[in-house]
Design a protein around this motif. Structure first.
Motif, PDB file in Angstrom:
ATOM      1  N   TYR A 641       0.837  -1.198   0.000  1.00  0.00           N
ATOM      2  CA  TYR A 641       0.000   0.000   0.000  1.00  0.00           C
ATOM      3  C   TYR A 641       0.874   1.251   0.000  1.00  0.00           C
ATOM      4  CZ  TYR A 641      -3.561   3.289   1.840  1.00  0.00           C
ATOM      5  OH  TYR A 641      -4.415   4.339   2.039  1.00  0.00           O
ATOM      6  N   HIS A 642       1.835   1.280   0.905  1.00  0.00           N
ATOM      7  CA  HIS A 642       2.668   2.483   1.001  1.00  0.00           C
ATOM      8  C   HIS A 642       3.622   2.623  -0.165  1.00  0.00           C
ATOM      9  CE1 HIS A 642       1.155   4.048   4.699  1.00  0.00           C
ATOM     10  NE2 HIS A 642       1.200   2.840   5.229  1.00  0.00           N
ATOM     11  N   PHE A 643       4.112   1.501  -0.643  1.00  0.00           N
ATOM     12  CA  PHE A 643       4.975   1.603  -1.821  1.00  0.00           C
ATOM     13  C   PHE A 643       4.172   2.155  -3.000  1.00  0.00           C
ATOM     14  CE2 PHE A 643       6.477  -0.047  -5.864  1.00  0.00           C
ATOM     15  CZ  PHE A 643       7.745   0.523  -5.894  1.00  0.00           C
ATOM     16  N   ALA A 644       3.006   1.572  -3.211  1.00  0.00           N
ATOM     17  CA  ALA A 644       2.213   1.949  -4.373  1.00  0.00           C
ATOM     18  C   ALA A 644       1.758   3.397  -4.282  1.00  0.00           C
ATOM     19  CB  ALA A 644       0.996   1.028  -4.510  1.00  0.00           C
ATOM     20  N   TRP A 645       1.254   3.746  -3.124  1.00  0.00           N
ATOM     21  CA  TRP A 645       0.654   5.075  -3.001  1.00  0.00           C
ATOM     22  C   TRP A 645       1.707   6.160  -2.777  1.00  0.00           C
ATOM     23  CZ3 TRP A 645      -5.046   5.255  -1.503  1.00  0.00           C
ATOM     24  CH2 TRP A 645      -5.552   6.548  -1.696  1.00  0.00           C
ATOM     25  N   ASP A 646       2.477   5.990  -1.710  1.00  0.00           N
ATOM     26  CA  ASP A 646       3.406   7.060  -1.315  1.00  0.00           C
ATOM     27  C   ASP A 646       4.583   7.183  -2.272  1.00  0.00           C
ATOM     28  OD1 ASP A 646       1.662   7.085   0.749  1.00  0.00           O
ATOM     29  OD2 ASP A 646       3.062   6.382   2.265  1.00  0.00           O
ATOM     30  N   GLU A 647       5.184   6.052  -2.608  1.00  0.00           N
ATOM     31  CA  GLU A 647       6.409   6.145  -3.397  1.00  0.00           C
ATOM     32  C   GLU A 647       6.123   6.165  -4.901  1.00  0.00           C
ATOM     33  OE1 GLU A 647      10.020   4.467  -1.262  1.00  0.00           O
ATOM     34  OE2 GLU A 647       8.523   2.905  -0.897  1.00  0.00           O
ATOM     35  N   PHE A 648       5.354   5.198  -5.348  1.00  0.00           N
ATOM     36  CA  PHE A 648       5.124   5.107  -6.788  1.00  0.00           C
ATOM     37  C   PHE A 648       4.250   6.259  -7.291  1.00  0.00           C
ATOM     38  CE2 PHE A 648       2.930   3.414 -10.582  1.00  0.00           C
ATOM     39  CZ  PHE A 648       4.043   3.124 -11.365  1.00  0.00           C
ATOM     40  N   CYS A 649       3.099   6.456  -6.678  1.00  0.00           N
ATOM     41  CA  CYS A 649       2.187   7.500  -7.162  1.00  0.00           C
ATOM     42  C   CYS A 649       2.635   8.898  -6.771  1.00  0.00           C
ATOM     43  CB  CYS A 649       0.776   7.254  -6.645  1.00  0.00           C
ATOM     44  SG  CYS A 649      -0.002   5.813  -7.375  1.00  0.00           S
ATOM     45  N   ASP A 650       2.880   9.104  -5.475  1.00  0.00           N
ATOM     46  CA  ASP A 650       3.111  10.470  -5.019  1.00  0.00           C
ATOM     47  C   ASP A 650       4.470  11.018  -5.433  1.00  0.00           C
ATOM     48  OD1 ASP A 650       0.638  10.475  -3.973  1.00  0.00           O
ATOM     49  OD2 ASP A 650       1.226  10.359  -1.874  1.00  0.00           O
ATOM     50  N   ARG A 690       5.247  -4.981 -12.552  1.00  0.00           N
ATOM     51  CA  ARG A 690       5.660  -5.764 -11.374  1.00  0.00           C
ATOM     52  C   ARG A 690       4.800  -5.460 -10.161  1.00  0.00           C
ATOM     53  NH1 ARG A 690      11.595  -7.741 -11.283  1.00  0.00           N
ATOM     54  NH2 ARG A 690      12.150  -7.697 -13.498  1.00  0.00           N
ATOM     55  N   LEU A 691       4.456  -4.209  -9.989  1.00  0.00           N
ATOM     56  CA  LEU A 691       3.621  -3.842  -8.846  1.00  0.00           C
ATOM     57  C   LEU A 691       2.266  -4.554  -8.929  1.00  0.00           C
ATOM     58  CD1 LEU A 691       2.944  -2.169  -6.356  1.00  0.00           C
ATOM     59  CD2 LEU A 691       2.320  -0.280  -7.871  1.00  0.00           C
ATOM     60  N   LEU A 692       1.698  -4.585 -10.115  1.00  0.00           N
ATOM     61  CA  LEU A 692       0.397  -5.248 -10.272  1.00  0.00           C
ATOM     62  C   LEU A 692       0.522  -6.738  -9.989  1.00  0.00           C
ATOM     63  CD1 LEU A 692      -0.871  -3.341 -13.428  1.00  0.00           C
ATOM     64  CD2 LEU A 692      -1.813  -3.184 -11.106  1.00  0.00           C
ATOM     65  N   ARG A 693       1.614  -7.337 -10.405  1.00  0.00           N
ATOM     66  CA  ARG A 693       1.819  -8.757 -10.094  1.00  0.00           C
ATOM     67  C   ARG A 693       1.902  -8.971  -8.589  1.00  0.00           C
ATOM     68  NH1 ARG A 693       5.309 -11.509 -14.843  1.00  0.00           N
ATOM     69  NH2 ARG A 693       5.231  -9.812 -16.353  1.00  0.00           N
ATOM     70  N   LEU A 694       2.641  -8.087  -7.920  1.00  0.00           N
ATOM     71  CA  LEU A 694       2.810  -8.234  -6.472  1.00  0.00           C
ATOM     72  C   LEU A 694       1.475  -8.093  -5.743  1.00  0.00           C
ATOM     73  CD1 LEU A 694       6.084  -6.190  -5.845  1.00  0.00           C
ATOM     74  CD2 LEU A 694       5.809  -8.660  -5.612  1.00  0.00           C
ATOM     75  N   LEU A 695       0.606  -7.263  -6.290  1.00  0.00           N
ATOM     76  CA  LEU A 695      -0.672  -7.023  -5.626  1.00  0.00           C
ATOM     77  C   LEU A 695      -1.736  -8.049  -6.015  1.00  0.00           C
ATOM     78  CD1 LEU A 695      -0.797  -3.148  -5.917  1.00  0.00           C
ATOM     79  CD2 LEU A 695      -0.947  -4.423  -3.781  1.00  0.00           C
ATOM     80  N   HIS A 696      -1.496  -8.750  -7.107  1.00  0.00           N
ATOM     81  CA  HIS A 696      -2.543  -9.623  -7.626  1.00  0.00           C
ATOM     82  C   HIS A 696      -3.087 -10.646  -6.624  1.00  0.00           C
ATOM     83  CE1 HIS A 696      -4.085 -13.245  -9.722  1.00  0.00           C
ATOM     84  NE2 HIS A 696      -4.865 -12.322 -10.210  1.00  0.00           N
ATOM     85  N   PRO A 697      -2.253 -11.307  -5.828  1.00  0.00           N
ATOM     86  CA  PRO A 697      -2.815 -12.303  -4.907  1.00  0.00           C
ATOM     87  C   PRO A 697      -3.879 -11.729  -3.976  1.00  0.00           C
ATOM     88  CG  PRO A 697      -0.457 -12.594  -5.065  1.00  0.00           C
ATOM     89  CD  PRO A 697      -0.774 -11.312  -5.810  1.00  0.00           C
TER      90      PRO A 697
END
Length: 893
Positions: A641-650, A690-697
């Motif tokens: 969550y934090h990687f995706a939102w804070d680092e990747f998006c923001d 890669r992020l989508l793969r990591l989140l897929h499960p």
RNA sequence: GGGCGCAUAGCUCAGUGGUAGAGCACUCGCCUUACAAGCGAGGGGUCACUGGUUCGAACCCAGUUGCGCCCA
């Protein structure tokens, strides 16, 4: 550049995606592994839901966790099997159908056994198994081709086979025992099917005998005195030594009963003397056995008094006050305490007060089985997560009573024992013919539901046949379930698995290698959910309103090993927002020409931000892998969550914007800009892929939709996991950790945040362009990032009329800004004063430590040095801030 | 009665010896061209209490109080 750009709407609508995607997965056969595949197997059998059940939030939690594990393993290249199915749920199902009959004024006896069972099957076909359809809504990646039911032909065969083996080995026996009896369900119950609650009752002390031969006993169940056959005292109790061996009169009955000495009597409790009712109390039964006392049954199976006399025909609860009144009339009641709180057992199915009852039942002799079940955990062949829960497991298996397995029901596996006219008893295996000749009768009882559940990990794979599935998928890998059925199910699967699969050897016979326990789902205040409390959550309602992914994420995000999960509508809304955030990040990437699946440019062609996000992705991937091994679902979700939102998006997307939109940088020709843009499009695509793969499960639906849009691939379900993969499977190229890039971007973030704070304090609108000079940036490691920093902060190049009115210092850079309206001196004073206070507090804290000689001498050098640095930095800050404050124009005062 | 666990921000919870964290809620400012289901900034905690160990304790030990769970 991608030629076909996919247009996505601005908001994610789960409803439009989910069922379409799910059915496509099933149709593609993704969830059906081939035993012949040489890859290693990964198996989870579903905790079979009751056929009467529907999906509740607890299932949703369990299934989310299982599904995440299975989906990750599938992506890692394992042949992953999640085997679905249902439990016939003996009492529960019989009750449902009996209630249906009752509406027509019928009982099961009106239909007769055969017709009734037929009726239950009919019900099962029509309305049972609703939950299986609901599992599709959640996205459970189960193999529907392998669906099983605890009463199907194969499982019946397994049940009969193991029953016969246990019987022949002397591990199943029939005996007259005190068992838990439900007078409403009219069946025996096992110990764990009884729930104990502290109920208000009464404690009555009654005088037995007369004159010198009198003794006072206390009881909460006055009516059972009709069945007393002794009074017991402790052998060393001097108060009653003279009475031991003598007989006294039992009131109301005229019977003479002995006083016996038994070491199990607690002399401290009450009067130190207890009445002994062997036929209606388990402890008394044991006392009776030790002393050869007769058992007098005074109640029938419905709890109605059968003892001849004035109480005959009364219900047990009517008999209680009646007997008490009669005793009172004879002046035998010494004292009464009311209300008296004491533990009372209730039928876990219907709540009726359980009646200990002497009857002939079938039992499993658990001692050797339980020993093996305990050893498998003790010697590490099976590991329980979290480990603390193992203590409970040992408590249970190391001190288990024999398991009463016969139930006086019609719905279930019938006990495969025939009784002959000459008293013969024959146990039959599945291929044996019933004995010929007249007078043979089959045992009328069925087996405890949990008897067949205990075989689930191997019966579902084809046992007792030696099938490819059994050879391939047993032992199962992980058993995921709530800690509340550790005893009901987990311990019993261990016992039967180790016994039935013993030929596979110590390692190969365990039913599962790991047990991952989770807790209960609770409401937002941590309260247990219950219909009466009105705080239940219907997962289907959430799926409808927020999406399956959001529902799953909410549950997984709260799931610490063995811990309960608090949820609320606000939190699922937050999870829904997260899905939407991903949606929009992908939308941005697609609009800006992100490319996935291309080889990444070399490091020298990549911008620092690109190397940073890839480096962070490498770290996050490793972290997630490690957390999965520990079943740390909450942390997995948190990290992603934090990687995706804070680092990747923001940060990353914002840093990529000026590059992608080809805003001319201050240096280099336009061609370089285009090359940089291409490199970033590659990294953007790769990182998102890669992020989508990591989140897929955890988020199967939204990741599927986006991954296909971004990569053009067939399905993320079968896409390779970015981290560890199964042995012999080719994984994705490993990303490098780049500490240099991380340090640079961290510095950039600090500088940007500091300037934003200044802007915010100064009341500058976020969108307002402000001319500024970044003095000294050339001498810092941020030298090459000026363009991006200006873009993030909306700082323009200083023009001719540039007049610096405010300044911010951070990371070695002095940012001089021209705030058009001049400086808000008071705001700035406030800001500096606050910073000064923080710096001074820092100095104080560091000085206090460093002043202590014992600290400097005994603390590790590293810690001491750190405090020295902190002190120096804070001192510098204080000097700087003091000067700045002094330089501010004096206030209006 | 026996056993186990918990007590950290308003709520739910992370945090197993070195400057207290997250989500949600809250305050302020923004429709900045992926997203207002959003963006930026901010406030808020003598880590239940008492003692001990340690240079240093939310963390280790002992006790107290309160709560929960399992078993009887």
């Amino acid at each position: 550049m991608t030629s076909e750009r996919v247009q996505l709407p601005a908001q994610y609508s789960p409803g439009e995606v989910e069922s379409r995607r799910y059915e496509a997965w099933v149709a593609a056969g993704y969830f059906t592994p081939d035993p012949a595949n040489p890859a290693p197997a990964f198996t989870i059998v579903i905790p079979p839901p009751n056929v009467t059940g529907s999906l509740h939030i607890g299932h949703a939690l369990d299934h989310t966790l299982i599904d995440a594990l299975v989906r990750r393993r599938r992506m890692q290249g394992y042949k992953a099997l999640w085997l679905p199915g249902m439990d016939h749920a003996g009492i529960a199902t019989q009750n449902v159908v009996e209630r249906e009959l009752a509406r027509d004024g019928l009982s099961r006896h009106d239909l007769g056994r055969e017709a009734f069972v037929e009726r239950v099957w009919q019900w099962k076909t029509e309305s049972g198994g609703r939950i299986l359809g609901q599992m599709r809504r959640l996205g459970d990646s189960v193999d529907w081709t392998r669906e099983r039911f605890t009463m199907d032909a194969g499982l019946s065969r397994a049940v009969q086979t193991i029953f016969k083996r246990l019987y022949d080995d002397g591990l199943i026996y029939r005996a007259q025992r005190i068992i838990n009896w439900c007078p409403r369900c009219l069946t025996a119950l096992s110990d764990i099917e009884v729930d104990h609650t502290d109920d208000e009752g009464e404690l009555v002390s009654i005088r037995y005998g007369d004159g010198d031969d009198q003794i006072v006993v206390a009881t909460t169940r006055v009516e059972t005195m009709l069945g007393d056959t002794a009074v017991a005292v402790h052998p060393d109790d001097p108060r009653y030594a003279h009475l031991v061996g003598r007989e006294i009169e039992l009131p109301l009955t005229g019977r003479q009963i002995p006083v016996v000495a038994d070491p199990h009597v607690d002399p401290e409790f009450g009067t130190g003397a207890v009445k002994v009712t062997p036929a209606h109390d388990p402890n008394d039964f044991e006392i009776g056995r030790r002393h050869g006392l007769p058992s007098v049954v005074i109640m029938d199976e419905r709890g109605v008094i059968t003892a001849p006399g004035p109480f005959q025909g009364l219900d047990r609860f009517e008999a209680r006050p009646a007997v008490l009144a009669a005793l009172r009339a004879e002046r035998r009641v010494v004292s009464e305490r009311r209300p008296y709180l004491h533990a009372v057992g209730h039928c876990s199915r219907c709540g009726t007060t359980v009646e200990p009852r002497l009857s002939l039942q079938w039992f499993v002799k658990v001692a050797p089985l339980a020993k093996a079940a305990g050893d498998a955990v003790r010697d590490g062949r099976v590991r329980i997560y979290p480990q603390e829960m193992a203590a409970r497991y040992f408590d249970w298996v190391d001190d288990m009573h024999d398991w009463c397995i016969s139930r006086q029901l019609w719905w279930g596996h019938r006990i495969p024992v025939w009784y002959g006219p000459g008293g013969q008893v024959v146990c039959l295996g599945p291929d044996d013919e019933p004995p010929a000749g007249d007078g043979w009768e089959r045992d009328a009882d069925v087996l405890d539901t949990w008897f067949s559940s205990a075989l689930w990990p191997f019966s579902t794979l084809g046992w007792p046949e030696d099938t490819a599935d059994l050879r391939t998928f047993y032992p199962t890998s992980v058993l995921v379930t709530g800690y509340d059925i550790l005893f009901f199910w987990v311990a019993r699967m261990m016992m039967f698995g180790l016994y039935a699969m013993a030929p596979a050897g110590p390692e190969g016979s365990v039913p599962f290698r790991q047990v991952a326990l989770h807790g209960l789902v609770r409401d937002q205040f941590g309260k247990k959910m219950s219909k009466t409390r009105g705080n239940t959550v219907d997962p289907l309602d959430w799926i409808d309103r927020f999406g399956a992914d959001a529902t799953r994420f909410t549950l997984a995000r709260g799931a610490t090993p063995g811990g309960d999960v608090a949820v609320s509508e606000e939190w699922v809304a937050g999870a829904r927002n997260f899905c939407n955030k991903l949606w929009n990040a992908a939308r941005f990437a697609l609009l800006n020409g992100a490319v996935a699946g291309r080889p990444l440019p070399s490091d020298s062609e990549l911008a620092t931000a690109d190397r940073w996000i890839l480096s962070r992705l490498a770290e996050v991937t490793a972290e997630v892998d490690e957390l999965y091994e520990q079943f740390e679902f909450a942390k997995i979700c948190d990290v992603l969550y934090h990687f995706a939102w804070d680092e990747f998006c923001d940060w990353y997307l914002e840093l990529a914007k000026p590059v992608l939109t080809n805003v001319p940088s201050s240096t280099g020709p336009a061609g370089q800009d285009e090359a940089a843009a291409q490199a970033t499009r590659c990294v953007l695509g790769e990182a998102l892929d890669r992020l989508l793969r990591l989140l897929h499960p955890v988020l199967p639906f939204v990741t599927e939709e986006l991954w296909i849009a971004v990569t053009g691939g067939e399905s993320v379900v079968m896409a390779r996991w970015p981290g560890e993969v199964a042995e012999g499977v080719c994984g994705l190229p490993r990303l490098a950790v780049d500490t240099g890039a991380e340090a640079e971007i961290t510095s950039l973030m600090r500088l940007v945040t500091e300037v934003r704070r200044f802007r915010s304090d100064q009341g500058l609108r976020p969108g307002q362009q402000v001319p500024a000079v970044l003095a000294g940036i050339g001498e810092t490691r941020l030298a090459r990032h000026e363009a991006r920093i200006r873009s993030l902060l909306r700082l323009t190049e200083p023009g001719d009329r540039f007049v610096p009115t405010g300044s911010v210092q951070a990371e070695g850079v002095v940012v001089e800004l021209d705030t058009a309206a001049g400086l808000d001196v008071e705001a700035e004073r406030k800001r500096l004063t606050k910073d000064l206070a923080t710096a001074r507090a820092d100095i104080e804290a560091a000085e206090r430590k460093l002043a202590s000689s014992s600290f400097v001498e005994r603390a590790p050098a590293q810690i001491v040095a750190k405090n020295r640095e902190r002190l120096a930095a804070a001192q510098g800050e204080v000097r700087r801030l003091t000067e700045r404050l002094a330089a501010l124009p004096s206030g209006p005062s």
